[in-house]
Write a protein that holds these residues in place. Structure first.
Motif, PDB file in Angstrom:
ATOM      1  N   ILE A 569       0.984  -1.194   0.005  1.00  0.00           N
ATOM      2  CA  ILE A 569      -0.222  -0.057   0.130  1.00  0.00           C
ATOM      3  C   ILE A 569       0.931   1.509   0.059  1.00  0.00           C
ATOM      4  N   GLN A 570       0.314   2.400  -0.531  1.00  0.00           N
ATOM      5  CA  GLN A 570       0.988   3.522  -0.252  1.00  0.00           C
ATOM      6  C   GLN A 570       0.082   4.739   0.040  1.00  0.00           C
ATOM      7  N   PRO A 571      -0.422   4.815   1.185  1.00  0.00           N
ATOM      8  CA  PRO A 571      -1.646   5.887   1.435  1.00  0.00           C
ATOM      9  C   PRO A 571      -0.787   7.249   1.556  1.00  0.00           C
ATOM     10  N   VAL A 572      -1.783   8.079   1.271  1.00  0.00           N
ATOM     11  CA  VAL A 572      -1.403   9.520   1.505  1.00  0.00           C
ATOM     12  C   VAL A 572      -1.851   9.578   2.829  1.00  0.00           C
ATOM     13  N   ILE A 573      -0.955  10.324   3.723  1.00  0.00           N
ATOM     14  CA  ILE A 573      -1.017  10.474   5.329  1.00  0.00           C
ATOM     15  C   ILE A 573      -1.822  11.797   5.498  1.00  0.00           C
ATOM     16  N   LEU A 607      -5.752  -0.797  11.048  1.00  0.00           N
ATOM     17  CA  LEU A 607      -5.357  -1.110   9.718  1.00  0.00           C
ATOM     18  C   LEU A 607      -3.608  -0.991   9.365  1.00  0.00           C
ATOM     19  N   TYR A 608      -2.913  -1.925   8.811  1.00  0.00           N
ATOM     20  CA  TYR A 608      -1.681  -1.876   8.773  1.00  0.00           C
ATOM     21  C   TYR A 608      -1.315  -2.364   7.595  1.00  0.00           C
ATOM     22  N   GLY A 609      -0.058  -1.873   7.013  1.00  0.00           N
ATOM     23  CA  GLY A 609       0.473  -2.587   5.739  1.00  0.00           C
ATOM     24  C   GLY A 609       1.906  -1.897   5.496  1.00  0.00           C
ATOM     25  N   SER A 610       2.500  -2.145   4.437  1.00  0.00           N
ATOM     26  CA  SER A 610       3.772  -1.503   3.928  1.00  0.00           C
ATOM     27  C   SER A 610       3.947  -1.418   2.492  1.00  0.00           C
ATOM     28  N   ASN A 611       5.124  -0.785   2.294  1.00  0.00           N
ATOM     29  CA  ASN A 611       5.683  -1.132   0.767  1.00  0.00           C
ATOM     30  C   ASN A 611       7.389  -0.872   1.064  1.00  0.00           C
ATOM     31  N   HIS A 612       8.128  -0.853   0.088  1.00  0.00           N
ATOM     32  CA  HIS A 612       9.541  -0.886   0.292  1.00  0.00           C
ATOM     33  C   HIS A 612       9.974   0.322   0.918  1.00  0.00           C
ATOM     34  N   LEU A 613       9.345   1.542   1.044  1.00  0.00           N
ATOM     35  CA  LEU A 613       9.898   2.466   1.709  1.00  0.00           C
ATOM     36  C   LEU A 613       9.422   2.819   3.195  1.00  0.00           C
ATOM     37  N   ASN A 614       8.091   2.276   3.546  1.00  0.00           N
ATOM     38  CA  ASN A 614       7.578   2.963   4.617  1.00  0.00           C
ATOM     39  C   ASN A 614       6.712   1.665   5.043  1.00  0.00           C
ATOM     40  N   LEU A 705      -6.417   8.350  12.829  1.00  0.00           N
ATOM     41  CA  LEU A 705      -4.945   8.528  12.782  1.00  0.00           C
ATOM     42  C   LEU A 705      -4.329   7.595  11.903  1.00  0.00           C
ATOM     43  N   GLU A 706      -3.392   8.676  11.007  1.00  0.00           N
ATOM     44  CA  GLU A 706      -2.569   7.859  10.036  1.00  0.00           C
ATOM     45  C   GLU A 706      -1.059   8.197  10.583  1.00  0.00           C
ATOM     46  N   VAL A 707      -0.424   6.908  10.424  1.00  0.00           N
ATOM     47  CA  VAL A 707       1.052   7.062  10.702  1.00  0.00           C
ATOM     48  C   VAL A 707       1.924   6.428   9.657  1.00  0.00           C
ATOM     49  N   SER A 708       3.009   7.022   9.228  1.00  0.00           N
ATOM     50  CA  SER A 708       3.930   6.378   7.959  1.00  0.00           C
ATOM     51  C   SER A 708       5.443   6.485   8.660  1.00  0.00           C
ATOM     52  N   ILE A 709       6.108   5.125   8.625  1.00  0.00           N
ATOM     53  CA  ILE A 709       7.274   5.085   9.456  1.00  0.00           C
ATOM     54  C   ILE A 709       8.219   4.587   8.293  1.00  0.00           C
ATOM     55  N   PRO A 710       9.153   5.350   7.844  1.00  0.00           N
ATOM     56  CA  PRO A 710      10.435   4.984   6.798  1.00  0.00           C
ATOM     57  C   PRO A 710      11.020   3.702   7.545  1.00  0.00           C
ATOM     58  N   TRP A 711      11.103   2.517   6.752  1.00  0.00           N
ATOM     59  CA  TRP A 711      11.852   1.497   7.216  1.00  0.00           C
ATOM     60  C   TRP A 711      13.495   1.742   7.352  1.00  0.00           C
ATOM     61  N   ALA A 712      13.819   2.831   6.537  1.00  0.00           N
ATOM     62  CA  ALA A 712      15.173   3.462   6.777  1.00  0.00           C
ATOM     63  C   ALA A 712      15.544   3.765   8.086  1.00  0.00           C
ATOM     64  N   ASP A 713      14.766   4.467   8.735  1.00  0.00           N
ATOM     65  CA  ASP A 713      14.594   5.043  10.272  1.00  0.00           C
ATOM     66  C   ASP A 713      15.085   4.017  11.120  1.00  0.00           C
ATOM     67  N   LEU A 714      14.553   2.695  10.969  1.00  0.00           N
ATOM     68  CA  LEU A 714      14.704   1.426  11.859  1.00  0.00           C
ATOM     69  C   LEU A 714      16.290   0.524  11.572  1.00  0.00           C
ATOM     70  N   MET A 745       2.259  -8.308  13.268  1.00  0.00           N
ATOM     71  CA  MET A 745       3.568  -8.904  12.752  1.00  0.00           C
ATOM     72  C   MET A 745       3.597  -8.500  11.280  1.00  0.00           C
ATOM     73  N   LEU A 746       4.812  -7.728  11.108  1.00  0.00           N
ATOM     74  CA  LEU A 746       5.131  -7.344   9.903  1.00  0.00           C
ATOM     75  C   LEU A 746       6.578  -8.079   9.375  1.00  0.00           C
ATOM     76  N   GLN A 747       6.843  -7.919   8.155  1.00  0.00           N
ATOM     77  CA  GLN A 747       8.138  -8.382   7.494  1.00  0.00           C
ATOM     78  C   GLN A 747       8.922  -7.025   6.770  1.00  0.00           C
TER      79      GLN A 747
END
Length: 749
Positions: A569-573, A607-614, A705-714, A745-747
């Motif tokens: 997914i790539q939602p607009v926050i 609701l939760y999900g990801s793409n390669h950036l966040n 409430l919508e939250v976007s967390i970059p994978w790079a920050d982790l 749980m996410l990967q």
């Protein structure tokens, strides 16, 4: 000798059999769904026309036989679908039921890229979203319906054709006030575009710029046709259908008919086979070799399982041992050798699911950067002082060439032009067809046939098509029909082609994809219906009584409950929770759960999900609640990484109960003040302490409430798993947590 980095870009074009065997005489349309036509004017022709401007770039395209045959019928004017019928109906004569169908179905597109750019289409969409179907039925004029019918068909036309066809641009300039004659002309233009698709592909094949390959006839999962127990190779505990499906004799039929559709259309024999969903197993290899295919493709997960090798990637997603993936392999069979190439899963997914949400120039730079990193890594592996590649390596990037573009601005036109421009200017990268590479550099590494893993490009397993109760029920229905046909040896493909067409259509992969958990669409019920229609046609063609269960849906398509993510997914926050943005997200129903959260029901769902950036989270609260009043004023997110040695610390809040999972030790902490919409990030340190760290986290709180967390920050490697919990607190004092007795749980992709 110095070599460039060879890159094989393979686009996969596929649509299932939408033509109903029971609706041949139906004046509303024998095609149950319009997707061959709509993708036909948006995704197939423009892709190769853009490429034609860069003749030095060569690519491979897979056209599934069931798609080719349907494109032919649309191009010849022989196909009609329900959306066409409605489009051609005078708006003043629309019935109430037809109006409901139009309102419910004529906005089925990514609204940000396909609807929002056009003011009139956006206006109608917003009225439906904000005021609902009932309001539209009561207030829309005939002209509103006329314009919606026009825009549904206009917006799917690729922007490239607006540049090249003044008539198309005139309709876009007109904007509103469309008439029936306008709509008739628009559909005629659809036919004109579709008629060019197959000839253009043949033309570019003949010039050598394209290699065209094929698939089994109706895109079945060949390993499961050979033996449904193949599902247990990747998942030993998988629940299987009650009846074991073993009809390997159908595999040569699919391969033979697939080859014939290809050769009839393109005037030569195909060298490559795209196994449906890149699904392979040892059992299908002899059939493929005997059908005289020279190469096949699959996914890196299949290669890793075949070699018992886990692909490790660094924080940027690049492989530590690239030489294992970026080469072809040889498979030996009794009927000759097959070459097999394995796609870079991450690079393919970046194009398919991530770059659409980025600026085109930045996305292309990221893509080229990955190719440069692959070349540098391979040079380092050489162990010499050379600065160029001394071996011909092949990076295979293979993905769906249709659905991804709906998420790109202008249907991917700016991205593709920038990508092809950069690739044509880079002397160290050479785009080749797979056959070009194999003919010059035949594979030397062998994978023993018995070692080839049984799996697909989805997690290296077949769980998207078998193992779920509803999917298994569908396999049992298919098996019963196949056994009935086996009792009629007189029903050959020559004297009873109807029964075989119906069976082969029912063996296609798409029906099983949409059944049960894992994937869903707005048209699950139609896929269910069409699958059962194909099976009913098997019995009808044999003059056998049709089982009663084939008249009943396989599942309740209205049920919505907890589910894992169904895709990237790539939602607009922005805090408004656009449902289309979160369509493929995982869902946990909180308000309906038992326990303290059920009592308060302040949080309705997560609701939760990801793409390669966040990775993304969305919290839906009970309507009207305010933070600091009924709702806690803080939300805290805590997560840890199983099997990764890192510092951990307890939850830094007061009054935390000594119960699982809130008494776990965590590695990252994100605090959110719901009243000020501010946030802070912490990371665990030595001695169970926390220290602050910078981040690029994005939050918004309005209707949700919508939250976007970059994978790079982790700073964690791709493939790592994380477990997450959310805690509600008042001024640093624990109030409650969610989800109850569970963790998200996410990967990391």
């Amino acid at each position: 000798m110095a070599y460039p980095l060879y890159v094989a870009l393979i686009w996969h074009h596929h649509q299932p059999w939408y033509k109903s065997p029971e609706a041949i005489a139906d004046p509303t349309g024998q095609y149950r769904m319009p997707w061959v036509r709509l993708h036909g004017v948006k995704d197939y022709l423009d892709l190769v026309l853009i490429l034609e401007d860069y003749p030095q770039l060569h690519q491979t395209i897979n056209l599934v036989p069931s798609l080719i045959l349907q494109l032919e019928e649309y191009g010849q004017g022989k196909a009609i679908d329900p959306h066409m019928t409605l489009t051609l109906t005078p708006e003043q004569k629309l019935t109430g039921q037809q109006k409901e169908t139009i309102i419910d179905n004529f906005f089925h597109a990514n609204h940000r890229t396909v609807i929002d750019p056009y003011p009139r289409y956006r206006q109608l969409y917003e009225q439906k979203q904000e005021k609902g179907r009932k309001w539209c039925l009561e207030n829309w004029s005939s002209q509103d319906y006329g314009d919606l019918l026009a825009w549904h068909n206009l917006a799917w036309i690729d922007p490239l054709f607006r540049e090249r066809d003044r008539q198309i641009q005139t309709w876009f300039d007109k904007g509103k006030g469309f008439t029936l004659s306008d709509r008739q002309a628009i559909l005629k233009k659809h036919q004109e575009i579709i008629r060019q698709i197959l000839p253009q592909h043949r033309k570019m094949q003949d010039t050598g710029q394209l290699e065209l390959i094929t698939s089994p006839y109706t895109h079945p999962i060949l390993p499961l046709l050979a033996d449904s127990h193949a599902g247990r190779v990747a998942i030993p505990e998988m629940a299987l259908p009650d009846r074991r499906f073993q009809w390997s004799q159908d595999i040569p039929r699919h391969l033979r008919k697939g080859r014939k559709v290809y050769s009839d259309q393109f005037g030569r024999e195909p060298r490559g086979l795209w196994p449906s969903e890149q699904s392979v197993s040892p059992a299908i290899l002899p059939h493929i070799a005997q059908a005289k295919f020279k190469w096949i493709c699959s996914d890196e997960a299949v290669l890793g399982s075949s070699l018992k090798h886990f692909f490790h990637r660094d924080e940027t997603g690049n492989l530590y041992q690239p030489e294992i993936l970026y080469r072809p392999y040889r498979l030996q069979t009794l009927y000759g050798d097959l070459a097999i190439v394995f796609r870079d899963h991450r690079l393919s997914d970046l194009v398919g699911f991530t770059y659409g949400g980025m600026d085109s120039r930045y996305a292309v730079s990221d893509f080229m950067g990955h190719l440069d990193a692959i070349a540098r890594s391979l040079i380092e592996q050489q162990g010499t002082h050379e600065t160029t590649l001394n071996h011909p390596w092949l990076v295979t990037i293979a993905l769906d060439g249709e659905n991804c573009w709906e998420h790109y601005p202008e249907d991917g036109l700016p991205f593709l032009r920038e990508l092809y421009k950069r690739l044509s200017e880079d002397q160290d990268i050479q785009l080749v067809t797979v056959s070009e590479f194999l003919q010059q550099f035949p594979p030397t590494e062998i994978i023993p046939t018995e070692s080839l893993h049984s799996g697909s490009w989805i997690d290296g397993s077949f769980s998207s098509w078998i193992g779920d109760p509803v999917k298994n029920k569908a396999w049992d229905l298919l098996n019963a029909a196949r056994q009935t046909l086996a009792k009629h040896p007189e029903a050959t493909e020559e004297n009873n082609p109807e029964v075989w067409e119906a069976l082969l259509a029912a063996e296609g992969s798409d029906w099983f994809w949409w059944f049960g958990e894992g994937h869903s669409s707005n048209e699950d019920a139609l896929f269910d219906q069409l699958f059962r229609e194909h099976l009913r046609s098997v019995y009808h063609a044999l003059n056998e009584s049709i089982p009663r269960e084939l008249y009943q849906p396989l599942e309740d398509h209205a049920h919505v409950g907890d589910r894992p993510p169904e895709g990237f997914i790539q939602p607009v926050i922005d805090g408004y929770g656009d449902e289309q943005d979160w369509e493929k997200a995982g869902r946990i129903e909180i308000g309906g759960a038992r326990g303290t959260m059920h009592k308060a029901s302040l949080v309705q769902r997560l609701l939760y999900g990801s793409n390669h950036l966040n990775f993304y989270l969305r919290f839906d609260f009970k309507k009207g609640v305010k933070p600091g009043k009924e709702l806690a004023n803080e939300l805290h997110l805590f997560w840890y990484y199983p099997n990764i040695p890192v510092y951990t610390s307890p939850v830094p809040l007061a009054n935390v109960p000594q119960q699982t999972p809130v008494n776990y030790l965590f590695h990252h902490h994100l605090g959110i003040n719901l009243m000020t919409e501010s946030c802070w990030m912490q990371e665990a340190n030595a001695n169970h302490s926390w220290h602050s760290k910078s981040s690029r986290i994005n939050i918004a709180f309005s209707q949700c409430l919508e939250v976007s967390i970059p994978w790079a920050d982790l700073h964690k490697k791709p493939g790592s798993s994380l477990h997450l919990i959310a805690i509600l607190a008042d001024h640093g004092k624990f109030r409650d947590y969610l989800p109850e007795n569970n963790l998200i749980m996410l990967q990391i992709p």
